[in-house]
Write an enzyme that holds these catalytic residues in place. Structure first.
Site, PDB file in Angstrom:
ATOM      1  N   GLU A 184       4.300  -3.055  22.639  1.00 56.64           N
ATOM      2  CA  GLU A 184       3.789  -1.697  22.729  1.00 56.64           C
ATOM      3  C   GLU A 184       2.355  -1.665  23.244  1.00 56.64           C
ATOM      4  O   GLU A 184       1.548  -2.537  22.945  1.00 56.64           O
ATOM      5  CB  GLU A 184       3.811  -1.018  21.359  1.00 56.64           C
ATOM      6  CG  GLU A 184       5.177  -0.653  20.857  1.00 56.64           C
ATOM      7  CD  GLU A 184       5.086  -0.011  19.482  1.00 56.64           C
ATOM      8  OE1 GLU A 184       4.737   1.175  19.406  1.00 56.64           O
ATOM      9  OE2 GLU A 184       5.375  -0.702  18.490  1.00 56.64           O
ATOM     10  N   THR A 227       8.453  -1.719  10.116  1.00 59.16           N
ATOM     11  CA  THR A 227       8.040  -0.351  10.421  1.00 59.16           C
ATOM     12  C   THR A 227       6.520  -0.252  10.428  1.00 59.16           C
ATOM     13  O   THR A 227       5.959   0.844  10.370  1.00 59.16           O
ATOM     14  CB  THR A 227       8.608   0.643   9.387  1.00 59.16           C
ATOM     15  OG1 THR A 227       8.243   0.206   8.071  1.00 59.16           O
ATOM     16  CG2 THR A 227      10.121   0.744   9.486  1.00 59.16           C
ATOM     17  N   ALA A 228       5.840  -1.407  10.498  1.00 62.85           N
ATOM     18  CA  ALA A 228       4.376  -1.441  10.399  1.00 62.85           C
ATOM     19  C   ALA A 228       3.740  -1.501  11.786  1.00 62.85           C
ATOM     20  O   ALA A 228       3.496  -0.472  12.405  1.00 62.85           O
ATOM     21  CB  ALA A 228       3.949  -2.621   9.531  1.00 62.85           C
ATOM     22  N   ARG A 229       3.472  -2.701  12.266  1.00 55.37           N
ATOM     23  CA  ARG A 229       2.908  -2.902  13.592  1.00 55.37           C
ATOM     24  C   ARG A 229       3.662  -4.031  14.283  1.00 55.37           C
ATOM     25  O   ARG A 229       3.954  -5.069  13.679  1.00 55.37           O
ATOM     26  CB  ARG A 229       1.412  -3.248  13.511  1.00 55.37           C
ATOM     27  CG  ARG A 229       0.527  -2.080  13.080  1.00 55.37           C
ATOM     28  CD  ARG A 229       0.490  -0.991  14.146  1.00 55.37           C
ATOM     29  NE  ARG A 229      -0.409   0.112  13.806  1.00 55.37           N
ATOM     30  CZ  ARG A 229      -0.034   1.249  13.257  1.00 55.37           C
ATOM     31  NH1 ARG A 229       1.248   1.445  12.934  1.00 55.37           N
ATOM     32  NH2 ARG A 229      -0.910   2.204  13.022  1.00 55.37           N
ATOM     33  N   HIS A 248       9.022   3.432  17.508  1.00 54.68           N
ATOM     34  CA  HIS A 248       7.824   3.707  16.702  1.00 54.68           C
ATOM     35  C   HIS A 248       7.852   5.138  16.161  1.00 54.68           C
ATOM     36  O   HIS A 248       6.902   5.913  16.315  1.00 54.68           O
ATOM     37  CB  HIS A 248       6.550   3.484  17.525  1.00 54.68           C
ATOM     38  CG  HIS A 248       5.342   3.189  16.668  1.00 54.68           C
ATOM     39  ND1 HIS A 248       4.475   2.159  16.935  1.00 54.68           N
ATOM     40  CD2 HIS A 248       4.860   3.779  15.551  1.00 54.68           C
ATOM     41  CE1 HIS A 248       3.513   2.141  16.029  1.00 54.68           C
ATOM     42  NE2 HIS A 248       3.733   3.132  15.178  1.00 54.68           N
ATOM     43  N   ILE A 249       8.954   5.460  15.485  1.00 51.27           N
ATOM     44  CA  ILE A 249       9.131   6.830  14.971  1.00 51.27           C
ATOM     45  C   ILE A 249       9.349   6.865  13.460  1.00 51.27           C
ATOM     46  O   ILE A 249       9.731   7.894  12.912  1.00 51.27           O
ATOM     47  CB  ILE A 249      10.324   7.533  15.673  1.00 51.27           C
ATOM     48  CG1 ILE A 249      11.609   6.706  15.545  1.00 51.27           C
ATOM     49  CG2 ILE A 249       9.988   7.812  17.128  1.00 51.27           C
ATOM     50  CD1 ILE A 249      12.870   7.438  15.961  1.00 51.27           C
ATOM     51  N   ALA A 250       9.103   5.741  12.780  1.00 53.79           N
ATOM     52  CA  ALA A 250       9.357   5.707  11.333  1.00 53.79           C
ATOM     53  C   ALA A 250       8.574   6.787  10.595  1.00 53.79           C
ATOM     54  O   ALA A 250       9.063   7.392   9.648  1.00 53.79           O
ATOM     55  CB  ALA A 250       9.037   4.331  10.760  1.00 53.79           C
ATOM     56  N   GLY A 304       0.844  -1.190   0.000  1.00 53.46           N
ATOM     57  CA  GLY A 304       0.000   0.000   0.000  1.00 53.46           C
ATOM     58  C   GLY A 304       0.877   1.236   0.000  1.00 53.46           C
ATOM     59  O   GLY A 304       1.961   1.249  -0.588  1.00 53.46           O
TER      60      GLY A 304
END
Length: 313
Positions: A256, A225-227, A287-289, A148
């Site tokens: 997280e 870098t997703a979840r 979690h800063i991507a 996506g």
């Protein structure tokens, strides 16, 4: 239109909504129950991930026309129930896709070139050149799961590195000039570097487990870098120990909290995480991507643009 903002965002968000004629209200501290007690007064709500928008909340929001999340995913919202009530759901994956693509690229280049370790060694007075001989992306096959907005942004960044970029996606015909769509079997046969770009859903939840990992023909590197919930951390650690996974770049972690603002509910660290934080072939970020100066503005602009398209055209 009265809009309640329960998470802070870039000021341009409220500025642009005000120009549309919206009345903006802020509440960044009240509990979910306290917000529920007054949400019936609002036509819209703007959130990030402070708490879950569940059936109880939606039932209390009797005049709500939209829920806008300033971010890529909508997993903190009971989407089916909200849509059944006629509520429009708005997200902004376009706003931070470039940031995510750059971050994923930066992480794998850093890992391939041993930058974290080399920097630490030099600070300790060690000048070790051969021990830090790196790898090149050129000639490698990078496999993307999910193609996506985020996957497309990463593939675009990879275009100049003379590597083969392939993707697997549950949707058909998503490949483009930057990436060839293949079957999962082919992706697992060819991939040297795997990058995860899936949303959080039932199909992606704990998708990367021992069985999935062992179906890869070659040892490989992994980027997420997703979840964090896409990867079973215990199985990842086992694969790192065995050499099936050669290294990992993790911007997100299984541990997280929903809000993404904190890592743990308590101070007890899982054994798998203790391994990750001590492993030289693992690169971690909080979690800063998608968390850049530019993306904060882009996310806000994307949200206001979509609200305008839905309700002011």
């Amino acid at each position: 239109m009265k809009i309640l903002h329960i998470d802070s965002n870039h000021p341009v968000l409220m500025e642009d909504l005000a120009l549309l004629g919206c009345e903006n209200h802020e509440d960044y501290t009240s509990s979910k129950t306290e917000i529920e007690a007054k949400i019936a007064n609002y036509d819209g709500i703007v959130i990030r991930s402070r708490f879950k928008i569940d059936k109880t909340f939606i039932d209390a929001a009797t005049r709500l026309k939209f829920i806008a999340r300033v971010g890529a995913g909508l997993e903190s919202i009971d989407c089916n129930y909200a849509e059944s009530k006629g509520i429009v759901l708005i997200a902004a994956p376009e706003g931070n896709m470039n940031a995510v693509g750059e971050h994923a690229l930066g992480m794998i280049l850093s890992l391939f070139n041993n930058l974290k370790r080399a920097d630490s060694q030099i600070r300790q007075g060690q000048w070790l050149r051969e021990a830090n001989r790196g790898l090149e992306l050129e000639g490698k096959t990078v496999g993307l799961i999910g193609y996506g907005n985020m996957g497309k942004a990463f593939a675009k960044k990879l275009k100049g590195f003379d590597c083969e970029v392939i993707c697997y996606d549950i949707k058909e015909n998503v490949g483009d000039e930057n990436c060839q769509q293949v079957s999962l079997k082919e992706l697992q046969e060819k991939t040297d570097v795997l990058s995860i770009h899936t949303p959080h859903n039932e199909q992606s939840f704990k998708m990367i487990d021992a069985n999935f990992i062992n179906n890869f023909k070659k040892p490989f590197y992994i980027i997420n870098t997703a979840r964090g919930t896409a990867i079973v951390t215990n199985d990842l650690v086992d694969a790192l120990k065995s050499g099936k996974i050669l290294g990992a770049c993790l911007d997100v972690l299984e541990y997280e909290k929903l809000s993404f603002e904190n890592l743990f509910e308590n101070n007890k660290l899982p054994k798998a995480f203790e391994y990750l934080i001590n492993a030289e072939n693992v690169l971690l970020s909080p979690h800063i991507a998608g968390w850049t100066v530019e993306s904060k503005i882009k996310l806000a602009k994307t949200i206001t643009k979509k609200i305008a398209q839905h309700f002011f055209n």
